[in-house]
Design a protein around this motif. Structure first.
Motif, PDB file in Angstrom:
ATOM      1  N   VAL A 224       0.857  -1.182   0.000  1.00 26.14           N
ATOM      2  CA  VAL A 224       0.000   0.000   0.000  1.00 26.14           C
ATOM      3  C   VAL A 224       0.891   1.229   0.000  1.00 26.14           C
ATOM      4  CG1 VAL A 224      -1.834   1.219   1.202  1.00 26.14           C
ATOM      5  CG2 VAL A 224      -1.750  -1.253   1.272  1.00 26.14           C
ATOM      6  N   ILE A 225       0.658   2.056  -0.975  1.00 28.11           N
ATOM      7  CA  ILE A 225       1.550   3.211  -1.128  1.00 28.11           C
ATOM      8  C   ILE A 225       0.805   4.474  -0.733  1.00 28.11           C
ATOM      9  CG2 ILE A 225       2.843   4.550  -2.830  1.00 28.11           C
ATOM     10  CD1 ILE A 225       3.043   1.561  -4.146  1.00 28.11           C
ATOM     11  N   LEU A 226       1.250   5.010   0.403  1.00 30.15           N
ATOM     12  CA  LEU A 226       0.605   6.234   0.880  1.00 30.15           C
ATOM     13  C   LEU A 226       1.585   7.387   0.761  1.00 30.15           C
ATOM     14  CD1 LEU A 226      -1.239   4.936   4.067  1.00 30.15           C
ATOM     15  CD2 LEU A 226      -2.041   5.023   1.726  1.00 30.15           C
ATOM     16  N   PRO A 265     -12.875   8.178  -2.245  1.00 27.51           N
ATOM     17  CA  PRO A 265     -12.904   6.731  -2.473  1.00 27.51           C
ATOM     18  C   PRO A 265     -11.669   6.271  -3.236  1.00 27.51           C
ATOM     19  CG  PRO A 265     -14.959   7.762  -3.202  1.00 27.51           C
ATOM     20  CD  PRO A 265     -14.021   8.872  -2.852  1.00 27.51           C
ATOM     21  N   GLY A 266     -11.240   5.068  -2.937  1.00 28.82           N
ATOM     22  CA  GLY A 266     -10.128   4.478  -3.691  1.00 28.82           C
ATOM     23  C   GLY A 266      -8.783   5.052  -3.349  1.00 28.82           C
ATOM     24  N   SER A 267      -8.648   5.588  -2.157  1.00 26.99           N
ATOM     25  CA  SER A 267      -7.344   6.152  -1.784  1.00 26.99           C
ATOM     26  C   SER A 267      -6.554   5.172  -0.921  1.00 26.99           C
ATOM     27  CB  SER A 267      -7.518   7.486  -1.076  1.00 26.99           C
ATOM     28  OG  SER A 267      -8.441   7.364  -0.026  1.00 26.99           O
ATOM     29  N   GLY A 268      -7.132   4.004  -0.649  1.00 26.99           N
ATOM     30  CA  GLY A 268      -6.369   2.958   0.034  1.00 26.99           C
ATOM     31  C   GLY A 268      -6.642   2.837   1.517  1.00 26.99           C
ATOM     32  N   LYS A 269      -7.753   3.351   1.964  1.00 25.65           N
ATOM     33  CA  LYS A 269      -8.040   3.315   3.408  1.00 25.65           C
ATOM     34  C   LYS A 269      -8.207   1.874   3.892  1.00 25.65           C
ATOM     35  CE  LYS A 269     -11.566   6.131   2.727  1.00 25.65           C
ATOM     36  NZ  LYS A 269     -11.329   6.506   1.320  1.00 25.65           N
ATOM     37  N   SER A 270      -9.106   1.148   3.227  1.00 25.28           N
ATOM     38  CA  SER A 270      -9.354  -0.232   3.657  1.00 25.28           C
ATOM     39  C   SER A 270      -8.108  -1.080   3.445  1.00 25.28           C
ATOM     40  CB  SER A 270     -10.510  -0.844   2.871  1.00 25.28           C
ATOM     41  OG  SER A 270     -11.579   0.055   2.824  1.00 25.28           O
ATOM     42  N   SER A 271      -7.449  -0.859   2.304  1.00 23.04           N
ATOM     43  CA  SER A 271      -6.261  -1.667   2.015  1.00 23.04           C
ATOM     44  C   SER A 271      -5.197  -1.441   3.074  1.00 23.04           C
ATOM     45  CB  SER A 271      -5.682  -1.304   0.652  1.00 23.04           C
ATOM     46  OG  SER A 271      -6.684  -1.307  -0.300  1.00 23.04           O
ATOM     47  N   PHE A 272      -5.039  -0.200   3.491  1.00 20.75           N
ATOM     48  CA  PHE A 272      -4.014   0.070   4.487  1.00 20.75           C
ATOM     49  C   PHE A 272      -4.338  -0.639   5.809  1.00 20.75           C
ATOM     50  CE2 PHE A 272      -2.644   2.537   8.171  1.00 20.75           C
ATOM     51  CZ  PHE A 272      -1.284   2.296   8.055  1.00 20.75           C
ATOM     52  N   THR A 360     -14.019   7.092   6.443  1.00 23.07           N
ATOM     53  CA  THR A 360     -15.112   7.875   5.869  1.00 23.07           C
ATOM     54  C   THR A 360     -14.625   8.607   4.626  1.00 23.07           C
ATOM     55  OG1 THR A 360     -16.712   9.640   6.250  1.00 23.07           O
ATOM     56  CG2 THR A 360     -14.613   9.854   7.376  1.00 23.07           C
ATOM     57  N   ASN A 361     -15.532   8.828   3.713  1.00 21.44           N
ATOM     58  CA  ASN A 361     -15.229   9.687   2.568  1.00 21.44           C
ATOM     59  C   ASN A 361     -15.638  11.115   2.864  1.00 21.44           C
ATOM     60  OD1 ASN A 361     -16.444   7.027   0.493  1.00 21.44           O
ATOM     61  ND2 ASN A 361     -14.340   7.487   0.984  1.00 21.44           N
ATOM     62  N   HIS A 362     -16.402  11.304   3.939  1.00 17.71           N
ATOM     63  CA  HIS A 362     -16.949  12.629   4.236  1.00 17.71           C
ATOM     64  C   HIS A 362     -16.734  12.986   5.690  1.00 17.71           C
ATOM     65  CE1 HIS A 362     -18.927  12.549   0.361  1.00 17.71           C
ATOM     66  NE2 HIS A 362     -19.277  11.314   0.626  1.00 17.71           N
ATOM     67  N   SER A 418      -7.054   9.050  -8.380  1.00 17.28           N
ATOM     68  CA  SER A 418      -7.012   8.212  -7.173  1.00 17.28           C
ATOM     69  C   SER A 418      -6.032   7.061  -7.373  1.00 17.28           C
ATOM     70  CB  SER A 418      -8.402   7.661  -6.860  1.00 17.28           C
ATOM     71  OG  SER A 418      -8.727   6.667  -7.790  1.00 17.28           O
ATOM     72  N   THR A 419      -5.515   6.557  -6.260  1.00 12.32           N
ATOM     73  CA  THR A 419      -4.574   5.445  -6.356  1.00 12.32           C
ATOM     74  C   THR A 419      -5.267   4.204  -6.900  1.00 12.32           C
ATOM     75  OG1 THR A 419      -4.925   5.404  -3.977  1.00 12.32           O
ATOM     76  CG2 THR A 419      -2.732   5.973  -4.718  1.00 12.32           C
ATOM     77  N   ALA A 420      -6.555   4.078  -6.619  1.00 16.38           N
ATOM     78  CA  ALA A 420      -7.289   2.927  -7.155  1.00 16.38           C
ATOM     79  C   ALA A 420      -7.357   3.006  -8.679  1.00 16.38           C
ATOM     80  CB  ALA A 420      -8.690   2.864  -6.550  1.00 16.38           C
ATOM     81  N   LEU A 422      -5.156   4.461 -10.571  1.00 11.56           N
ATOM     82  CA  LEU A 422      -3.808   4.143 -11.058  1.00 11.56           C
ATOM     83  C   LEU A 422      -3.627   2.634 -11.116  1.00 11.56           C
ATOM     84  CD1 LEU A 422      -1.478   6.666  -9.219  1.00 11.56           C
ATOM     85  CD2 LEU A 422      -1.881   6.499 -11.670  1.00 11.56           C
ATOM     86  N   GLN A 423      -4.070   1.971 -10.041  1.00  9.96           N
ATOM     87  CA  GLN A 423      -3.929   0.512 -10.012  1.00  9.96           C
ATOM     88  C   GLN A 423      -4.660  -0.109 -11.201  1.00  9.96           C
ATOM     89  OE1 GLN A 423      -4.381  -1.997  -6.316  1.00  9.96           O
ATOM     90  NE2 GLN A 423      -6.221  -2.644  -7.395  1.00  9.96           N
ATOM     91  N   GLY A 424      -5.898   0.385 -11.438  1.00  9.92           N
ATOM     92  CA  GLY A 424      -6.678  -0.132 -12.567  1.00  9.92           C
ATOM     93  C   GLY A 424      -5.942   0.079 -13.886  1.00  9.92           C
TER      94      GLY A 424
HETATM   95  N1  LIG Z   1      -2.499   3.807  -1.819  1.00  8.12           N
HETATM   96  C1  LIG Z   1      -2.718   2.621  -2.414  1.00  8.12           C
HETATM   97  N2  LIG Z   1      -1.722   1.744  -2.574  1.00  8.12           N
HETATM   98  C2  LIG Z   1      -1.942   0.562  -3.173  1.00  8.12           C
HETATM   99  N3  LIG Z   1      -3.140   0.164  -3.634  1.00  8.12           N
HETATM  100  C3  LIG Z   1      -4.166   0.998  -3.501  1.00  8.12           C
HETATM  101  C4  LIG Z   1      -4.004   2.270  -2.870  1.00  8.12           C
HETATM  102  N4  LIG Z   1      -5.187   2.884  -2.875  1.00  8.12           N
HETATM  103  C5  LIG Z   1      -6.057   2.066  -3.464  1.00  8.12           C
HETATM  104  N5  LIG Z   1      -5.457   0.927  -3.834  1.00  8.12           N
HETATM  105  C6  LIG Z   1      -6.105  -0.208  -4.487  1.00  8.12           C
HETATM  106  O1  LIG Z   1      -7.376   0.229  -4.922  1.00  8.12           O
HETATM  107  C7  LIG Z   1      -8.402  -0.661  -4.494  1.00  8.12           C
HETATM  108  C8  LIG Z   1      -9.393   0.064  -3.617  1.00  8.12           C
HETATM  109  O2  LIG Z   1      -8.747   0.533  -2.461  1.00  8.12           O
HETATM  110  P1  LIG Z   1      -9.450   0.643  -1.053  1.00  8.12           P
HETATM  111  O3  LIG Z   1     -10.668  -0.193  -1.000  1.00  8.12           O
HETATM  112  O4  LIG Z   1      -8.430   0.443  -0.001  1.00  8.12           O
HETATM  113  O5  LIG Z   1      -9.862   2.163  -1.088  1.00  8.12           O
HETATM  114  P2  LIG Z   1     -10.697   2.957  -0.004  1.00  8.12           P
HETATM  115  O6  LIG Z   1     -10.002   4.241   0.211  1.00  8.12           O
HETATM  116  O7  LIG Z   1     -10.931   2.114   1.183  1.00  8.12           O
HETATM  117  O8  LIG Z   1     -12.025   3.205  -0.789  1.00  8.12           O
HETATM  118  P3  LIG Z   1     -13.488   3.443  -0.197  1.00  8.12           P
HETATM  119  O9  LIG Z   1     -13.450   4.747   0.524  1.00  8.12           O
HETATM  120  O10 LIG Z   1     -14.326   3.484  -1.417  1.00  8.12           O
HETATM  121  O11 LIG Z   1     -13.758   2.276   0.695  1.00  8.12           O
HETATM  122  C9  LIG Z   1      -7.715  -1.795  -3.798  1.00  8.12           C
HETATM  123  O12 LIG Z   1      -7.624  -2.872  -4.699  1.00  8.12           O
HETATM  124  C10 LIG Z   1      -6.338  -1.307  -3.476  1.00  8.12           C
HETATM  125  O13 LIG Z   1      -5.401  -2.315  -3.620  1.00  8.12           O
END
Ligand SMILES: Nc1ncnc2c1ncn2[C@@H]1O[C@H](COP(=O)(O)OP(=O)(O)OP(=O)(O)O)[C@@H](O)[C@H]1O
Length: 786
Positions: A224-226, A265-272, A360-362, A418-420, A422-424
């Motif tokens: 996870v890249i923050l 969304p998709g900034s890696g919160k859950s992944s982290f 949270t997103n908000h 968003s990082t998500a 980029l991953q896509g």
């Molecule tokens: N900073 C990151 N580094 C590596 N992968 C990331 C990062 N951010 C997002 N991803 C990838 O994007 C996908 C979605 O990320 P994740 O669910 O962690 O985002 P989120 O911030 O929790 O989104 P949401 O707010 O919608 O729940 C995952 O597959 C994750 O691997």
């Protein structure tokens, strides 16, 4: 008299009777027939003897059976040993899993245990485990025979989970009793081995936590890249917390720590969080606060009974209480109340550490009570990808392509992704870094791009660096205002000028506009409609009516009547509703020009742009609004500064804010402006005077409509005033001829004369013609005509 000889009961045959005269007693012989028929009949009856026989046999069998039972239970007690595992016990699932490996193939009566497995790519596979079904089973393990009895209680149910109550009873010979311990240990180790190097995700199932699917492969932190430093900060904090139970206990502080990760969304919160759990070798308990049937008690119970070494995760915490601001007493989707959540988070002190992560997103929608220290001790913003994140992500997918990575970063400069996404993008161009670079502006990658340019009126998203520039108080005020604006979004109240307001403006002219301040809520006092006295702290006041939209430009000026150097004043515009403890420019849909540094601000307190000179006591700042282009510009001491922002097509209200004591006098058009052009072009908010007659001078009562006797409706000459509506005011139009001839402003959105008596409007139309051609007196009408 009768005599009974001997002790024996007299036999009927020996019974002798004597009479009173002493005559030879007649011996009474029992009738031979009777003796034979009673006893002999009984004994000689074949049916009777057969019954006796049967009773004897039955009794004998019963005794034998009881004896056998007694013997068996004695034997069992002495020779056999049993172990009972209720379905509530943790080892129940372990045992079933173990059994599915051991004996399922040998038994005839099977039950299926289905489990799902979610792969890292999101796909799900299902596996079926066969375990012994309800009933008796025998199997041999390590040379010992075991009986497994799986009993399902048809009547008893676990009310919380809805599943039937079950018990597994294991039986073996007494001498082999140690086999149970060994067996349970093996089952436990097998379960643990399955989870080794994996993260178990628990979800709530009734009041308890149950593993959700199969344990997942641990996610590595470096996957996870923050943005720089965020990961390290959180990991260090959690690790420091985990080892300091004694420290907390010694000081009587509940041993818990709360973290909030917020951002788009998709900034890696859950992944982290997943990778953090992997790093710490912890499991994750996910709770959905919007879950149906979740009550305060259940939440409390769940939070107090989190499985060991687990991170508690409350995702999208804003969603659960989206409606909170509508009513504090409102029920939510779940039956959980906000205070219930707060109490559960404060929670019972537990010996085990409790780590709670919320996402949270908000963040602006969160109640300040939730985010206060103690409930949330650390907040981190995970935003869209920064340059270092873009580079890091690129190199994770295409190792060693440093040059391409740099080019890729350059191609995304000043763009928000968003990082998500980029991953896509990288997954799409798997093993093709060159193509990933070439398609860096492709729609796939940029579908989620949002421009950050405030001048285009788009959503502003703050970054951690920005937030760090705010003091603790300023940040609290900022968060509070954001939350407030989410609850009461800009333009969520009707602000178009209504018919009655329109008529009031016609009647009163610019006097219809005034600044409003609620003394109970605002640290400001208004006198004479436009003289504002600020007392302390940050606050702002707005006019009761917005800029009208009839003429091209509207304009007002604010004079710094008394302003200590230490007080900052912001002059600008804003929509309604607006948080009255904020300066214009600091929050959504507002613009401000600031006295201390001459910066202009729009929508946020971070990105002030250098604009004009600072201003101080005695200076006059003007604000102009061109509604067709939605442009706001400022003047300072009668000199126009360049346009500040454009595209603001809302109902804007003149707004003045200050952060300390000062007096500001505002000219909405009731007198001449310092900015000459505004005088010439009559840009005031309305004419100096409206159509209502001023009160008569003292002593000139004659002919005054105020002192005239009332004229009855019937006395109005209806032949000349056919259109006078029944409900029109009882003022004879004969008496309106002396009203100064002012052209009522033509607020285009409303019918001009429909609500006015025809003759009245005709007169005024004439008058206005006259005015337009011959009356150039600007002091009389400075403001309204285009
Ligand atoms: N900073 C990151 N580094 C590596 N992968 C990331 C990062 N951010 C997002 N991803 C990838 O994007 C996908 C979605 O990320 P994740 O669910 O962690 O985002 P989120 O911030 O929790 O989104 P949401 O707010 O919608 O729940 C995952 O597959 C994750 O691997």
């Amino acid at each position: 008299m009768s005599e009974v000889t001997g002790n024996a009961w007299p036999s009927p045959a020996n019974t002798t009777l004597t009479n009173a005269e002493g005559k030879e007693p007649q011996s009474i012989q029992p009738p031979v027939k009777a003796e034979n028929s009673l006893w002999d009949n009984v004994t000689s009856n074949p049916y009777f003897s057969a019954g006796f026989g049967l009773i004897g046999v039955g009794a004998g069998l019963t005794v034998l059976r009881q004896g056998l039972n007694l013997g068996t239970s004695l034997l069992r007690r002495r020779l056999l040993v049993t172990l009972e595992i209720p379905s509530k016990d943790k080892s129940y699932l372990w045992f079933l899993q173990w059994m599915s490996q051991q004996s399922a193939r040998r038994t005839q009566h099977l039950a299926v245990e289905t489990s799902y497995k979610q792969h890292d790519n999101g796909s799900v596979s299902t596996t079926f485990g066969l375990v012994p079904g309800p009933g008796n089973h025998f199997f041999k393990w390590r040379g010992v025979w075991l009986q497994v009895q799986r009993q399902r209680d048809g009547k008893m149910m676990d009310l919380t989970t809805g599943s039937p109550w079950e018990t597994i009873t294991l039986t073996t010979l007494s001498r082999d009793r140690d086999v149970f311990t060994a067996l349970l240990k093996e089952a436990q180790q097998m379960a643990i081995a399955k989870q080794e190097g994996k993260t178990v995700i628990y979800t709530s199932y009734g009041p308890e936590w149950r593993p959700f699917g199969m344990p997942r492969k641990r996610r590595m932190l470096d996957s996870v890249i923050l943005d720089n430093g965020i990961k390290e900060r959180i990991v260090d904090d959690v690790q420091a917390f985990i080892g300091s139970g004694k420290w907390y206990n010694d000081r009587g502080i509940p041993y818990r720590r709360g973290y909030l990760l917020y951002g788009p969304p998709g900034s890696g919160k859950s992944s982290f969080i997943q990778s953090l759990a992997g790093e710490l070798e912890y499991n994750i308990c996910i709770l959905n606060l919007s879950e149906r049937g979740l009550t305060d008690d259940r939440l409390n119970h769940l939070l107090s009974n989190v499985p060991e070494r687990s991170i508690m995760l409350l995702e999208d915490i804003d969603a659960a209480f989206a409606k909170r601001n509508q009513s504090d007493h409102q029920g939510y989707q779940s039956m959980l109340t906000f205070s219930g959540l707060l109490n559960a988070l404060d929670g019972v002190a537990s010996a085990e550490e409790r780590i709670v992560f919320m996402t949270t997103n908000h963040i602006e929608q969160l109640d300040p009570a939730l985010v206060r220290p103690g409930r949330i001790d650390m907040k981190e913003f995970l935003g869209n990808a920064t340059e270092s994140q873009i580079r890091g992500m690129f190199l994770r997918f295409y190792e060693n392509d440093q040059d391409l990575a740099d080019q890729f970063v350059r191609s995304l400069k000043n763009k928000s992704v968003s990082t998500a996404s980029l991953q896509g993008h990288f997954v799409y161009f798997k093993d093709k870094p060159q193509q990933a670079l070439e398609n860096a502006s492709g729609s796939q990658l940029f579908s989620s791009i949002s421009t950050n340019d405030p001048e285009l009126g788009t959503e502003f998203v703050e970054t951690p660096a920005m937030l760090e520039t705010l003091s603790e108080d300023a940040r609290l005020s900022y968060d509070r205002a954001k939350a407030w604006q989410t609850a009461y979004p800009p333009e969520s109240v009707p602000t178009d000028i209504t018919l009655s307001q329109y008529l009031t403006i016609q009647e009163k002219g610019v006097a219809a506009f005034e600044f409003e301040a609620d003394m109970a809520e605002t640290n400001a006092f208004i006198s004479g409609r436009t003289e504002i006295q600020f007392f302390r702290d940050e606050c702002c006041v707005q006019t009761n009516l917005p800029f009208p939209k009839n003429q091209d430009v509207y304009y007002f000026e604010a004079k710094m009547y008394e302003k200590p150097i230490s007080t900052t004043v912001a002059v600008g515009v804003g929509t309604k509703p607006f948080p009255n403890w904020r300066m214009p420019g600091w929050n959504k849909h507002s613009v401000g020009y600031f006295s201390h540094n001459g910066c202009k601000m729009f929508n946020n307190p971070f990105e002030g742009k250098s604009y004009g000179m600072p201003f101080n006591e005695g200076d006059v700042v003007g604000v102009g609004y061109r509604h067709r282009t939605g442009t706001v510009f400022f003047t300072r001491n009668g000199r126009k500064i360049e346009d500040a922002y454009s595209g603001l097509r809302w109902n804007l209200f003149p707004t003045i804010g200050a952060n300390g004591p000062c007096q500001v006098h505002v000219n909405l058009g009731q007198m001449g402006f310092v900015f000459i052009e505004a005088n010439v072009k009559k840009w005031g908010l309305a004419p100096m005077q409206g159509t209502l007659a001023p009160p008569p001078a003292y002593g000139s009562e004659r002919g005054s409509i105020l002192l005239q006797t009332g004229v009855s409706r019937n006395s109005i000459d209806r032949s000349r005033n056919e259109d006078i509506p029944e409900e029109s005011p009882l003022i004879s139009l004969e008496h309106t001829s002396h009203i100064p001839h002012h052209q009522p402003p033509e607020y285009s959105s409303l019918p001009r004369h429909s609500a006015l008596p025809r003759r009245f409007s005709e007169e005024h139309a004439d008058a206005s013609d006259h005015d337009d051609t011959s009356n150039g007196n600007e002091s009389d009408r400075p403001a309204n005509s285009p």
